[in-house]
Motif scaffolding. Structure first.
Motif, PDB file in Angstrom:
ATOM      1  N   VAL A   3     -10.027  28.628 -20.702  1.00 37.75           N
ATOM      2  CA  VAL A   3      -9.719  29.304 -21.962  1.00 37.75           C
ATOM      3  C   VAL A   3      -9.977  28.309 -23.087  1.00 37.75           C
ATOM      4  N   GLU A   4     -10.706  28.780 -24.092  1.00 40.70           N
ATOM      5  CA  GLU A   4     -11.096  27.902 -25.192  1.00 40.70           C
ATOM      6  C   GLU A   4     -10.958  28.657 -26.511  1.00 40.70           C
ATOM      7  N   ARG A   5     -10.426  27.987 -27.513  1.00 37.58           N
ATOM      8  CA  ARG A   5     -10.284  28.597 -28.832  1.00 37.58           C
ATOM      9  C   ARG A   5     -11.370  28.024 -29.740  1.00 37.58           C
ATOM     10  N   LYS A   6     -12.144  28.943 -30.364  1.00 38.06           N
ATOM     11  CA  LYS A   6     -13.193  28.550 -31.303  1.00 38.06           C
ATOM     12  C   LYS A   6     -13.070  29.419 -32.543  1.00 38.06           C
ATOM     13  N   ASN A   7     -12.881  28.777 -33.679  1.00 38.46           N
ATOM     14  CA  ASN A   7     -12.741  29.488 -34.949  1.00 38.46           C
ATOM     15  C   ASN A   7     -11.697  30.592 -34.820  1.00 38.46           C
ATOM     16  N   ASN A   8     -12.097  31.844 -34.971  1.00 42.74           N
ATOM     17  CA  ASN A   8     -11.168  32.975 -34.873  1.00 42.74           C
ATOM     18  C   ASN A   8     -11.313  33.719 -33.557  1.00 42.74           C
ATOM     19  N   GLU A   9     -11.802  33.044 -32.537  1.00 47.25           N
ATOM     20  CA  GLU A   9     -12.026  33.698 -31.239  1.00 47.25           C
ATOM     21  C   GLU A   9     -11.389  32.889 -30.118  1.00 47.25           C
ATOM     22  N   ILE A  10     -11.126  33.580 -29.043  1.00 45.67           N
ATOM     23  CA  ILE A  10     -10.673  32.932 -27.815  1.00 45.67           C
ATOM     24  C   ILE A  10     -11.714  33.247 -26.746  1.00 45.67           C
ATOM     25  N   LEU A  11     -12.260  32.226 -26.153  1.00 41.67           N
ATOM     26  CA  LEU A  11     -13.266  32.398 -25.102  1.00 41.67           C
ATOM     27  C   LEU A  11     -12.611  32.175 -23.746  1.00 41.67           C
ATOM     28  N   VAL A  12     -12.872  33.078 -22.820  1.00 39.53           N
ATOM     29  CA  VAL A  12     -12.347  32.961 -21.461  1.00 39.53           C
ATOM     30  C   VAL A  12     -13.541  32.960 -20.519  1.00 39.53           C
ATOM     31  N   ARG A  13     -13.632  31.954 -19.683  1.00 41.78           N
ATOM     32  CA  ARG A  13     -14.743  31.843 -18.740  1.00 41.78           C
ATOM     33  C   ARG A  13     -14.201  31.888 -17.315  1.00 41.78           C
ATOM     34  N   PHE A  14     -14.863  32.688 -16.484  1.00 43.55           N
ATOM     35  CA  PHE A  14     -14.501  32.824 -15.083  1.00 43.55           C
ATOM     36  C   PHE A  14     -15.656  32.325 -14.224  1.00 43.55           C
ATOM     37  N   SER A  15     -15.346  31.881 -13.032  1.00 43.60           N
ATOM     38  CA  SER A  15     -16.413  31.462 -12.126  1.00 43.60           C
ATOM     39  C   SER A  15     -17.200  32.691 -11.679  1.00 43.60           C
ATOM     40  N   ALA A  16     -18.444  32.468 -11.294  1.00 47.00           N
ATOM     41  CA  ALA A  16     -19.324  33.574 -10.906  1.00 47.00           C
ATOM     42  C   ALA A  16     -18.802  34.329  -9.693  1.00 47.00           C
ATOM     43  N   GLY A  17     -17.952  33.734  -8.905  1.00 43.33           N
ATOM     44  CA  GLY A  17     -17.424  34.381  -7.710  1.00 43.33           C
ATOM     45  C   GLY A  17     -16.318  35.392  -7.992  1.00 43.33           C
ATOM     46  N   THR A  18     -15.843  35.447  -9.212  1.00 42.98           N
ATOM     47  CA  THR A  18     -14.778  36.380  -9.566  1.00 42.98           C
ATOM     48  C   THR A  18     -15.324  37.802  -9.603  1.00 42.98           C
ATOM     49  N   LYS A  19     -14.579  38.740  -9.033  1.00 47.63           N
ATOM     50  CA  LYS A  19     -15.026  40.135  -8.993  1.00 47.63           C
ATOM     51  C   LYS A  19     -14.986  40.745 -10.396  1.00 47.63           C
ATOM     52  N   ALA A  20     -16.153  41.189 -10.843  1.00 50.22           N
ATOM     53  CA  ALA A  20     -16.299  41.685 -12.211  1.00 50.22           C
ATOM     54  C   ALA A  20     -15.439  42.913 -12.484  1.00 50.22           C
ATOM     55  N   TYR A  21     -15.285  43.812 -11.520  1.00 51.25           N
ATOM     56  CA  TYR A  21     -14.512  45.033 -11.767  1.00 51.25           C
ATOM     57  C   TYR A  21     -13.048  44.727 -12.056  1.00 51.25           C
ATOM     58  N   LYS A  22     -12.525  43.656 -11.479  1.00 49.63           N
ATOM     59  CA  LYS A  22     -11.136  43.286 -11.754  1.00 49.63           C
ATOM     60  C   LYS A  22     -10.990  42.760 -13.177  1.00 49.63           C
ATOM     61  N   ILE A  23     -11.956  41.994 -13.601  1.00 52.36           N
ATOM     62  CA  ILE A  23     -11.940  41.449 -14.957  1.00 52.36           C
ATOM     63  C   ILE A  23     -12.144  42.562 -15.971  1.00 52.36           C
ATOM     64  N   ARG A  24     -13.000  43.532 -15.648  1.00 52.43           N
ATOM     65  CA  ARG A  24     -13.334  44.616 -16.568  1.00 52.43           C
ATOM     66  C   ARG A  24     -12.095  45.405 -16.995  1.00 52.43           C
ATOM     67  N   SER A  25     -11.211  45.705 -16.065  1.00 51.94           N
ATOM     68  CA  SER A  25     -10.019  46.486 -16.430  1.00 51.94           C
ATOM     69  C   SER A  25      -9.115  45.693 -17.370  1.00 51.94           C
ATOM     70  N   ILE A  26      -9.028  44.406 -17.164  1.00 52.74           N
ATOM     71  CA  ILE A  26      -8.232  43.565 -18.059  1.00 52.74           C
ATOM     72  C   ILE A  26      -8.892  43.501 -19.436  1.00 52.74           C
ATOM     73  N   LEU A  27     -10.202  43.346 -19.457  1.00 50.43           N
ATOM     74  CA  LEU A  27     -10.927  43.292 -20.730  1.00 50.43           C
ATOM     75  C   LEU A  27     -10.831  44.614 -21.485  1.00 50.43           C
ATOM     76  N   ASP A  28     -10.873  45.715 -20.764  1.00 47.30           N
ATOM     77  CA  ASP A  28     -10.721  47.022 -21.407  1.00 47.30           C
ATOM     78  C   ASP A  28      -9.368  47.128 -22.102  1.00 47.30           C
ATOM     79  N   TYR A  29      -8.325  46.665 -21.426  1.00 43.12           N
ATOM     80  CA  TYR A  29      -6.990  46.688 -22.022  1.00 43.12           C
ATOM     81  C   TYR A  29      -6.930  45.787 -23.260  1.00 43.12           C
TER      82      TYR A  29
END
Length: 69
Positions: A3-29
Motif C-alpha cells: 500500500v502506497e500513498r501518492k498525492n491524493n491517491e492510495i495505490l494498492v499492489r497485489f502479487s500476480a498470483g492473487t485471484k482477480a475475482y476476489k480483489i474485484r468484489s473488494i474494489l467494486d465496494y
C-alpha cells in the motif's frame, strides 16, 4: 500486498498470483464508497426513487406482455 500513498491517491499492489475475482468484489465496494462519499441523498429519498422506478418499469412490462387491460 503493498500500500502506497501518492498525492491524493492510495495505490494498492497485489502479487500476480492473487485471484482477480476476489480483489474485484473488494474494489467494486471501494468504488461504491468513493462515488457515494459526497452524496447528500437520504435513505428515504433513495427508497422513494426506487419505488417510483420499479412502478414505472412494472407498468411498462405489463403493457409489453398485454396485462394492462
Amino acid at each position: 500486498m503493498m500500500v502506497e500513498r501518492k498525492n491524493n491517491e492510495i495505490l494498492v499492489r497485489f502479487s500476480a498470483g492473487t485471484k482477480a475475482y476476489k480483489i474485484r468484489s473488494i474494489l467494486d465496494y471501494l468504488r461504491y464508497e468513493e462515488l457515494t462519499s459526497k452524496s447528500q441523498a437520504t435513505e428515504k429519498a433513495i427508497d422513494i426513487l426506487t419505488k417510483e422506478s420499479k412502478t414505472v418499469r412494472w407498468e411498462k412490462i405489463k403493457k409489453e406482455i398485454g396485462l394492462d387491460d
